[in-house]
Design a protein around this motif. Sequence first.
Motif, mmCIF file in Angstrom:
data_model
loop_
_atom_site.group_PDB
_atom_site.id
_atom_site.type_symbol
_atom_site.label_atom_id
_atom_site.label_comp_id
_atom_site.label_asym_id
_atom_site.label_seq_id
_atom_site.Cartn_x
_atom_site.Cartn_y
_atom_site.Cartn_z
ATOM 1 N N PHE A 131 0.673 -1.323 0.079
ATOM 2 C CA PHE A 131 0.021 -0.064 0.012
ATOM 3 C C PHE A 131 0.976 1.310 0.036
ATOM 4 O O PHE A 131 0.509 2.219 -0.715
ATOM 5 C CB PHE A 131 -1.140 0.098 1.292
ATOM 6 N N LEU A 132 2.027 1.373 0.803
ATOM 7 C CA LEU A 132 2.763 2.625 1.050
ATOM 8 C C LEU A 132 3.475 2.807 -0.610
ATOM 9 O O LEU A 132 3.403 3.921 -1.082
ATOM 10 C CB LEU A 132 3.951 2.297 1.896
ATOM 11 N N GLN A 133 3.792 1.722 -1.409
ATOM 12 C CA GLN A 133 4.340 1.968 -2.660
ATOM 13 C C GLN A 133 3.067 2.499 -3.579
ATOM 14 O O GLN A 133 3.214 3.226 -4.594
ATOM 15 C CB GLN A 133 4.979 0.745 -3.176
ATOM 16 N N PHE A 134 2.039 1.815 -3.411
ATOM 17 C CA PHE A 134 0.796 2.460 -4.095
ATOM 18 C C PHE A 134 0.458 3.725 -3.891
ATOM 19 O O PHE A 134 0.246 4.553 -4.893
ATOM 20 C CB PHE A 134 -0.502 1.450 -3.840
ATOM 21 N N SER A 135 0.566 4.176 -2.543
ATOM 22 C CA SER A 135 0.052 5.543 -2.392
ATOM 23 C C SER A 135 1.307 6.555 -2.885
ATOM 24 O O SER A 135 1.070 7.487 -3.510
ATOM 25 C CB SER A 135 0.066 5.901 -0.808
ATOM 26 N N LEU A 136 2.549 6.094 -2.822
ATOM 27 C CA LEU A 136 3.707 6.823 -3.428
ATOM 28 C C LEU A 136 3.363 6.874 -4.896
ATOM 29 O O LEU A 136 3.778 8.229 -5.600
ATOM 30 C CB LEU A 136 4.959 6.125 -3.218
ATOM 31 N N SER A 137 3.103 6.005 -5.603
ATOM 32 C CA SER A 137 2.781 5.703 -7.082
ATOM 33 C C SER A 137 1.731 6.876 -7.558
ATOM 34 O O SER A 137 1.612 7.272 -8.499
ATOM 35 C CB SER A 137 2.727 4.822 -7.639
ATOM 36 N N ARG A 138 0.795 7.227 -6.470
ATOM 37 C CA ARG A 138 -0.160 8.184 -6.723
ATOM 38 C C ARG A 138 -0.177 9.421 -6.150
ATOM 39 O O ARG A 138 -0.861 10.426 -6.095
ATOM 40 C CB ARG A 138 -1.460 7.735 -5.696
ATOM 41 N N GLY A 139 1.343 9.866 -5.960
ATOM 42 C CA GLY A 139 1.783 11.079 -5.547
ATOM 43 C C GLY A 139 1.689 11.536 -4.163
ATOM 44 O O GLY A 139 1.811 12.599 -3.584
ATOM 45 N N GLU A 198 -9.462 3.848 -3.385
ATOM 46 C CA GLU A 198 -8.672 3.612 -4.583
ATOM 47 C C GLU A 198 -7.873 2.365 -4.369
ATOM 48 O O GLU A 198 -7.862 1.761 -5.533
ATOM 49 C CB GLU A 198 -8.044 5.038 -4.883
ATOM 50 N N ALA A 199 -7.142 2.335 -3.453
ATOM 51 C CA ALA A 199 -6.375 1.036 -3.140
ATOM 52 C C ALA A 199 -7.383 0.097 -3.025
ATOM 53 O O ALA A 199 -6.848 -1.228 -3.509
ATOM 54 C CB ALA A 199 -5.719 1.161 -1.784
ATOM 55 N N ALA A 241 -8.012 -1.270 -6.569
ATOM 56 C CA ALA A 241 -6.723 -1.767 -7.284
ATOM 57 C C ALA A 241 -6.279 -2.878 -6.604
ATOM 58 O O ALA A 241 -5.111 -3.611 -7.136
ATOM 59 C CB ALA A 241 -5.656 -0.473 -7.150
ATOM 60 N N GLY A 242 -7.007 -3.168 -5.456
ATOM 61 C CA GLY A 242 -6.407 -4.744 -4.874
ATOM 62 C C GLY A 242 -5.454 -4.800 -3.868
ATOM 63 O O GLY A 242 -4.619 -5.715 -3.637
ATOM 64 N N VAL A 243 -4.909 -3.374 -3.399
ATOM 65 C CA VAL A 243 -3.938 -3.468 -2.508
ATOM 66 C C VAL A 243 -4.319 -2.522 -1.389
ATOM 67 O O VAL A 243 -3.475 -2.058 -0.796
ATOM 68 C CB VAL A 243 -2.746 -2.724 -3.244
ATOM 69 N N ALA A 244 -5.564 -2.760 -0.799
ATOM 70 C CA ALA A 244 -6.010 -1.918 0.346
ATOM 71 C C ALA A 244 -5.424 -2.739 1.603
ATOM 72 O O ALA A 244 -5.305 -3.728 1.794
ATOM 73 C CB ALA A 244 -7.741 -2.032 0.359
#
Length: 123
Positions: free
Chosen positions: A50-58, A88-89, A92-95
């Motif tokens: 999730f932390l990487q997902f959030s980073l990828s979303r700015g 959103e996560a 995307a399957g990463v909540a």
Amino acid sequence: MTTDALNVFGKPLTACSFDPLTGYFRDGCCNTREDDTGSHVICARMTAEFLQFSLSRGNDLISARPEYRFHGLKAGDRWCLCAMRWKEAFDAGVAPPVVLSSTHMKALEYVTLEQLQSCEFTP
């Protein structure tokens, strides 16, 4: 801050985290009010994914920001997330897993209880 806030079950909201200190008011709880435009109401246990997902979303939740007394998050930390970022996560399957007793009932304006329960954190 004293509160009569309720969680998603209609019971008193419990603390999410004091270390790191979280919440819109930095009171350890996912309390909110009208000027909390991000609705930081979902108490979640961070995962690396999730932390990487959030980073990828700015939204960099990993890097320290000392000017805001923010030390950065790591997997395992609990944090009051913006409801729409969690949704959103989820889509995307990463909540990240959710602490339901610490998730403000306002979260139900953005996601269903069933969605939250499908990602319930169980220690």
